[in-house]
Design a protein around this motif. Structure first.
Motif, short mmCIF file in Angstrom:
data_model
loop_
_atom_site.label_atom_id
_atom_site.label_comp_id
_atom_site.label_asym_id
_atom_site.label_seq_id
_atom_site.Cartn_x
_atom_site.Cartn_y
_atom_site.Cartn_z
N SER A 25 0.68 -1.03 -0.04
CA SER A 25 0.03 -0.07 -0.06
C SER A 25 1.04 1.19 -0.13
CB SER A 25 -0.99 0.21 1.15
OG SER A 25 -0.28 0.52 2.38
N TYR A 26 0.15 2.30 -0.08
CA TYR A 26 0.88 3.68 -0.28
C TYR A 26 1.13 4.19 1.41
CZ TYR A 26 -0.98 3.86 -4.69
OH TYR A 26 -1.28 3.61 -6.14
N ALA A 71 -12.35 -5.14 3.39
CA ALA A 71 -12.92 -4.50 2.39
C ALA A 71 -11.88 -3.62 1.55
CB ALA A 71 -14.13 -3.41 3.09
N SER A 72 -12.21 -3.13 0.30
CA SER A 72 -11.11 -2.62 -0.39
C SER A 72 -11.67 -1.84 -1.52
CB SER A 72 -10.11 -3.64 -0.75
OG SER A 72 -9.05 -3.09 -1.42
N SER A 73 -11.04 -0.77 -1.94
CA SER A 73 -11.63 -0.02 -2.99
C SER A 73 -10.21 0.73 -3.43
CB SER A 73 -12.43 1.26 -2.88
OG SER A 73 -11.81 2.13 -2.03
N PRO A 74 -10.06 1.41 -4.42
CA PRO A 74 -8.90 2.18 -5.05
C PRO A 74 -8.28 3.11 -3.88
CG PRO A 74 -10.24 2.03 -7.05
CD PRO A 74 -11.02 1.48 -5.47
N GLN A 75 -9.28 3.56 -3.22
CA GLN A 75 -8.88 4.58 -2.01
C GLN A 75 -8.40 4.12 -0.85
OE1 GLN A 75 -12.14 4.94 -3.75
NE2 GLN A 75 -10.88 6.52 -4.73
N ILE A 100 -7.38 -3.59 -3.41
CA ILE A 100 -6.96 -5.03 -4.11
C ILE A 100 -8.19 -5.22 -4.95
CG2 ILE A 100 -7.26 -7.33 -3.31
CD1 ILE A 100 -6.35 -6.68 -0.26
N PRO A 101 -7.79 -5.30 -6.19
CA PRO A 101 -8.86 -5.45 -7.18
C PRO A 101 -9.89 -6.81 -7.13
CG PRO A 101 -6.67 -5.30 -8.14
CD PRO A 101 -6.47 -5.21 -6.55
N ASN A 102 -9.33 -7.82 -6.51
CA ASN A 102 -9.96 -9.09 -6.48
C ASN A 102 -9.71 -9.78 -5.17
OD1 ASN A 102 -10.98 -11.64 -6.59
ND2 ASN A 102 -10.62 -11.81 -8.87
N ILE A 103 -10.55 -9.48 -4.08
CA ILE A 103 -10.34 -10.08 -2.71
C ILE A 103 -10.20 -11.47 -2.52
CG2 ILE A 103 -11.17 -10.07 -0.26
CD1 ILE A 103 -11.90 -7.17 -0.69
N ILE A 159 -10.60 -7.64 22.00
CA ILE A 159 -9.26 -6.95 21.22
C ILE A 159 -9.82 -6.60 19.90
CG2 ILE A 159 -6.92 -7.08 20.93
CD1 ILE A 159 -6.43 -8.02 23.58
N ARG A 160 -9.79 -5.30 19.32
CA ARG A 160 -9.96 -5.24 18.04
C ARG A 160 -8.71 -4.63 17.59
NH1 ARG A 160 -14.85 -1.59 17.49
NH2 ARG A 160 -14.51 -1.34 19.76
N LEU A 161 -8.43 -5.03 16.27
CA LEU A 161 -7.26 -4.44 15.43
C LEU A 161 -7.68 -4.03 14.04
CD1 LEU A 161 -4.39 -3.99 15.45
CD2 LEU A 161 -3.99 -6.14 14.42
N GLU A 162 -7.64 -2.70 13.77
CA GLU A 162 -8.05 -2.33 12.43
C GLU A 162 -7.10 -1.60 11.59
OE1 GLU A 162 -12.40 -1.28 14.06
OE2 GLU A 162 -11.71 0.26 12.96
N ILE A 163 -6.80 -2.21 10.52
CA ILE A 163 -5.73 -1.62 9.72
C ILE A 163 -5.99 -1.03 8.38
CG2 ILE A 163 -3.57 -2.38 8.38
CD1 ILE A 163 -5.30 -4.71 10.68
N ALA A 164 -5.89 0.32 8.35
CA ALA A 164 -6.53 1.05 6.97
C ALA A 164 -5.23 1.59 6.30
CB ALA A 164 -7.43 2.08 7.56
N ASP A 165 -5.56 1.57 5.08
CA ASP A 165 -4.23 2.18 4.08
C ASP A 165 -4.99 2.97 3.18
OD1 ASP A 165 -4.61 0.75 1.70
OD2 ASP A 165 -3.68 -0.79 2.70
N LYS A 166 -3.94 3.54 2.43
CA LYS A 166 -4.58 4.73 1.63
C LYS A 166 -4.50 4.13 -0.09
CE LYS A 166 -1.33 7.45 3.69
NZ LYS A 166 -0.31 8.57 4.27
#
Ligand SMILES: Nc1ncnc2c1ncn2[C@@H]1O[C@H](COP(=O)(O)OP(=O)(O)OP(=O)(O)O)[C@@H](O)[C@H]1O
Ligand SMILES: [Mg+2]
Lengths: 107, 138
Positions: free
Chosen positions: B56-57, B123-127, B81-84, B70-77
């Motif tokens: 990722s960027y 979940a993924s999108s170009p963003q 992923i085109p095809n999960i 316990i929750r872990l959330e990872i979010a990138d810019k």
């Protein structure tokens, strides 16, 4: 067996000293980090030809006291520094991982 | 009471890669969580952290701890992923040579996360990509 017992065999060169009194319960050989991460058990030693800095984090996260760098794979300075910080033993050898495993398992 | 931590993760920053996971492990050890559970959390956290570094960027990881979860959330810019479904398959990897030379790119990171978390959502999108993981504290 403790790490210091392994070092009696002069095929093993201690390159970074962490805890030499750590107990060795077995060994795991692998060069793909995702496999190592999910399959190595605490207190096993890890035999690999990888030598870049990320191996130290993998060892420390999985509670592995010692990484054995096999087949004289070239070590990076950053790896040695990080290992010092994290107190991970780095042991270099010209042996293959299979030969290292044989020596560890035979005690 | 909920405790939360946030860690920034940068693209191709191999030198600091794993620092967030080490901090998470340190904290979970301090609060006396079961070592088996810590192991599962740390496997996921490291895989997720490395995916942000490699694919990722850049992004961030947030750890949330309350009395029973316990929750872990990872979010990138991005770039997403085109095809999960494909990405979730064991052995599928688009890791560049620079990552493969370091031993990444087995295509096992996402499957390992799914296996080691009680709850796994992606979940993924170009963003960007968001991975949400959770573990129940028994
Ligand atoms: N955060 C992300 N952003 C963009 N693509 C991603 C992200 N995470 C995973 N992917 C895509 O999904 C694929 C599979 O990821 P996975 O973590 O399972 O394997 P890997 O990272 O390639 O190898 P390994 O994790 O075994 O070192 C990646 O190769 C990449 O194409
Ligand atoms: Mg991965």
């Amino acid at each position: 067996m403790k790490v210091r017992d392994l070092l009696i065999d002069d095929s093993f060169r201690l390159t970074v000293e962490g805890n030499l009194d750590a107990e060795i319960t077995g060994c795991y050989c692998g060069d793909l980090l995702s496999w190592v991460m999910s399959h190595i058990k605490p207190h096993q030693v890890w035999c690999t030809v990888l030598s870049h800095v990320n191996i130290v984090a993998v060892a420390s996260l999985t509670q592995v006291s010692s990484i054995i760098i096999c087949e004289d794979a070239p070590l990076e300075e950053a790896t040695l520094n990080k290992a010092k910080q994290e107190s991970i033993n780095i042991i270099a050898t010209s042996l293959t991982s299979a030969e290292v495993a044989r020596r560890i398992l035979n005690g | 009471m909920t405790v939360s931590f946030e860690f920034a993760v940068y693209h191709e920053d191999y030198h600091n890669a794993g620092v967030a996971s080490s901090e998470i492990k340190k904290y979970l050890t301090q609060i006396g969580l079961d070592p088996q559970l810590i192991r599962r959390i740390v496997i996921c956290s490291y895989e997720a952290e490395m995916n942000v570094v490699i694919h990722s960027y850049g992004g961030k990881m947030v750890l949330l701890i309350d009395d029973n979860e316990i929750r872990l959330e990872i979010a990138d810019k991005g770039p997403g992923i085109p095809n999960i479904e494909l990405a979730m398959q064991e052995g599928y990897s688009t890791a560049p040579l620079s990552a493969r030379e370091r031993g990444f790119g087995a295509g096992m990171g996402l499957p390992n996360m799914k296996k080691n978390a009680d709850v796994f959502e992606i979940a993924s999108s170009p963003q960007g990509t968001v991975v949400k993981l959770a573990w129940v504290i028994i």
